[in-house]
Write an enzyme that holds these catalytic residues in place. Structure first.
Site, PDB file in Angstrom:
ATOM      1  CG  ASN A  44      42.379  41.713  34.597  1.00 39.17           C
ATOM      2  OD1 ASN A  44      42.800  41.499  33.466  1.00 39.17           O
ATOM      3  ND2 ASN A  44      42.254  42.933  35.092  1.00 39.17           N
ATOM      4  CE1 TYR A  45      43.064  38.000  39.914  1.00 42.60           C
ATOM      5  CE2 TYR A  45      42.380  40.277  39.667  1.00 42.60           C
ATOM      6  CZ  TYR A  45      43.352  39.348  39.958  1.00 42.60           C
ATOM      7  OH  TYR A  45      44.615  39.762  40.282  1.00 42.60           O
TER       8      TYR A  45
END
Length: 606
Positions: free
Chosen positions: A563-564
DNA sequence: TCGTGGACTTGCGTAGAGCAAA
DNA sequence: TTTGCTCTACGCAAGTCCACGA
């Protein structure tokens, strides 16, 4: 045969004389008699270059088969009994079903918790007949053990099934996946994320949740809203039932929705991360973070300036933003009290969550954070801050009780409105994405060196770990952790014994050679030397593995990876150091990051 | 300005598939 | 073939952020 799959491909025709090269590796090529080259590309190669809608709509055409419902309740066989106050008691269908939910969780610690038991009991009673209600008046007199044993035996039996039986189940699942697991969105056949409706059961929640133990009710077709395009073949509800509604809203991406009964929130069926619509959104997210990179210096200068503002709300905003930037804290929306576990983020920090130390262990102006964040994961950190921040914090704490808000003049919407003015599309969470990705890039540069592939991958994991630590992505140490560590240690010990044995042999061989000086003994020395070298390498590898595992004990790498971290950084790194992408991304991850794998070259800079 | 619903992303835990060692 | 462990896929809870209406 190809026709049904044609939407999965893109056909391109080029004059042979004009063809130079193609950057894409996967294609079929044919030459025609008239001098054309025909390329057949998987459409994933081009989907990221497709036009986007500018009117806010997400699709033009959407067709799917609707959701798969949870299997209906199967009553217990008569021999499996529930006991009340020591006496067997036959329960009505719906009371029995809810009782089985409890029985299935009997081994879990939370069935002993007061709130869990109270909530369960209250909801269970609603399912009882009036006769049952009059008999069952105390949960402590309920004996679910026989039911629990029955389910344990069943799951044991499932494990013991023959290969053929298992194969049959697998095939059936595959058939359902093929039928319900895909949809057509615009020109693509896409994988659906969660096409199965959540089965009924007891709500658990995370941390100290006030609603733990409540009954999560069964979802029926009458609860379901279907979203699809008007010109598509609409999904059919099960025989004898109706959908709640069928709508054609192309401003949203979901296919199916329903309202869940615990929090009253809406749940959705959406597409898999490999889909165009999710991939593009993901890409956009990282582009926003890259835009932040360009103006982050200006923003930092500004919030440092704002620490001196004469307005309290501006100072609070500036200190909060500093935390979000420096510590990668989440925004921290307000939450309704009593509805969820008591957790906080930056804007919702309370006085009780920080401690100030003018001096601590040789460091000045130290702030100690201790609070429960998302999913009730503890955030604990002691960090030195700048004097101005420290003084401001002291000011914010004046005349406040422990349960008062630290930033009483601030909330997420004020903060985000301010951020929006600083940069188009900027919100608090963009800082997390930006700082995570930039950290990965820096760490990779710093840690990777000309070395073996496993060593490079260790460097990658370490860079990934730095990010996970920054974002406070924790995990419960695996149940088998100690044991697997021990196993590894045993292996290391064995290797060490091997090594010392090999060294002894080498020494002996050397002595032998010194005495005889013949060719044969010289060769033996060489052989023994190589053996020592090999064992040393193996030992080092094991030790590296042990370090890696130990360092990873309480850290979860998955969330940041998924996600990052801008996947283009990782892909570029792979290309630069000639490491196959498969070494860092598994199949699912490669599907999700297809866009990045396709577009990033080795010189990509975040 | 505030509260709320809605849509979408992020996050951890776990069952069980799959694989290597015994 | 069995056992023991790791990894992956999945489930679903819990965040963020935005639009909308009073």
């Amino acid at each position: 045969h190809l026709k049904q799959w044609l939407h999965l491909f893109r056909v391109i025709r080029v004059k042979e004389t004009e063809y130079k090269s193609t950057p894409h590796s996967s294609y079929l090529k044919k030459k025609t008699a008239t001098g054309w080259l025909i390329f057949l590309f998987p459409d994933c190669v081009f989907r990221w270059e497709e036009e986007r809608y500018t009117d806010g709509s997400k699709w033009r055409f959407l067709e799917h088969k609707g959701p798969v419902f949870a299997p209906p309740y199967e009553p217990l066989p008569n021999k499996v009994k529930f006991y009340y106050d020591g006496k067997p008691m036959k329960l009505s269908g719906s009371a029995e079903e809810v009782a089985t939910f409890f029985a299935k969780m009997l081994d879990h610690e939370y069935t002993t918790k007061d709130i869990f038991r109270k909530n369960f009991y209250k909801d269970w009673r609603k399912e009882m007949t009036s006769e049952e209600k009059s008999i069952i008046t105390d949960l402590n007199k309920c004996d679910f053990r026989e039911m629990s044993e029955y389910f344990k035996a069943q799951s044991e039996a499932r494990k013991q099934m023959s290969k053929e039986e298992k194969q049959k189940i697998k095939e059936e699942n595959e058939r359902i996946l093929q039928e319900y697991g895909f949809c057509i969105m615009d020109n693509h056949k896409e994988r659906i994320g969660n096409f199965r409706i959540e089965p009924p059961g007891l709500f658990r929640g995370r941390g100290d949740h006030p609603k733990m133990g409540m009954l999560k009710r069964r979802i029926r077709p009458e609860d379901i809203i279907i979203n699809c395009s008007k010109d598509s073949k609409q999904p059919k509800p099960p025989p004898g039932t109706k959908w709640k509604e069928v709508r054609h809203d192309n401003k949203v991406t979901w296919l199916v929705s329903w309202t869940e009964n615990i929090q009253g929130s809406i749940k959705y069926i959406m597409l898999n991360p490999s889909s165009r619509i999710k991939g593009e959104k993901d890409w956009q997210k990282y582009e926003t973070a890259r835009r932040l990179k360009k103006c982050v210096d200006r923003i930092r200068t500004q919030y440092r300036d704002d620490w001196k503002s004469k307005e309290m709300r501006i100072r609070q905003r500036a200190v909060a933003l500093y935390f979000i930037d420096k510590l990668a804290l989440r925004a921290g929306n307000e939450k309704e009290e009593g509805e969820t576990a008591d957790t906080v983020g930056c804007c919702s920090l309370r006085v009780e969550h920080i401690k100030l130390y003018p001096k601590l262990d040789e460091q000045e102006y130290v702030v100690e954070f201790d609070f429960l964040g998302k999913d009730s994961i503890r955030y604990y950190n002691k960090i030195p801050v700048e004097k101005r921040v420290f003084k401001n914090l002291q000011l914010f704490l004046e005349n406040k009780q422990p349960e008062d808000d630290l930033f009483d003049r601030l909330n997420t919407s004020i903060l985000n409105k301010h951020l929006q003015e600083l940069m188009d599309g900027l919100t608090a969470k963009v800082f997390r994405t930006y700082n995570a990705s930039i950290t990965l890039q820096q760490q990779l540069k710093e840690l990777t060196s000309e070395d073996s592939i496993p060593a490079k991958i260790l460097s990658y994991n370490r860079a990934n770990r730095a990010v996970a630590i920054l974002c406070n992505h924790q995990r419960a140490p695996p149940k088998t952790f100690e044991k697997s560590m021990q196993n590894l240690q045993t292996k290391i010990d064995e290797k060490q014994k091997q090594l010392s044995a090999a060294r002894k042999q080498l020494k002996a061989a050397k002595a032998d050679h010194k005495a005889s000086h013949d060719e044969k003994s010289r060769k033996t020395v060489e052989v023994k030397r190589k053996a020592v070298q090999r064992i040393e390498e193996q030992l080092m590898k094991l030790q590296v593995q042990a370090t890696d595992r130990e360092e990873n004990k309480q850290i979860a790498l998955g969330t940041s990876k998924l996600n990052y971290l801008d996947p283009r950084i990782s892909v570029a790194w792979c290309k630069k150091w000639s490491i196959p992408t498969e070494k860092i991304y598994n199949k699912t991850q490669r599907e999700k990051f297809a866009w990045a794998i396709d577009m990033a070259e080795k010189d990509y800079e975040f």
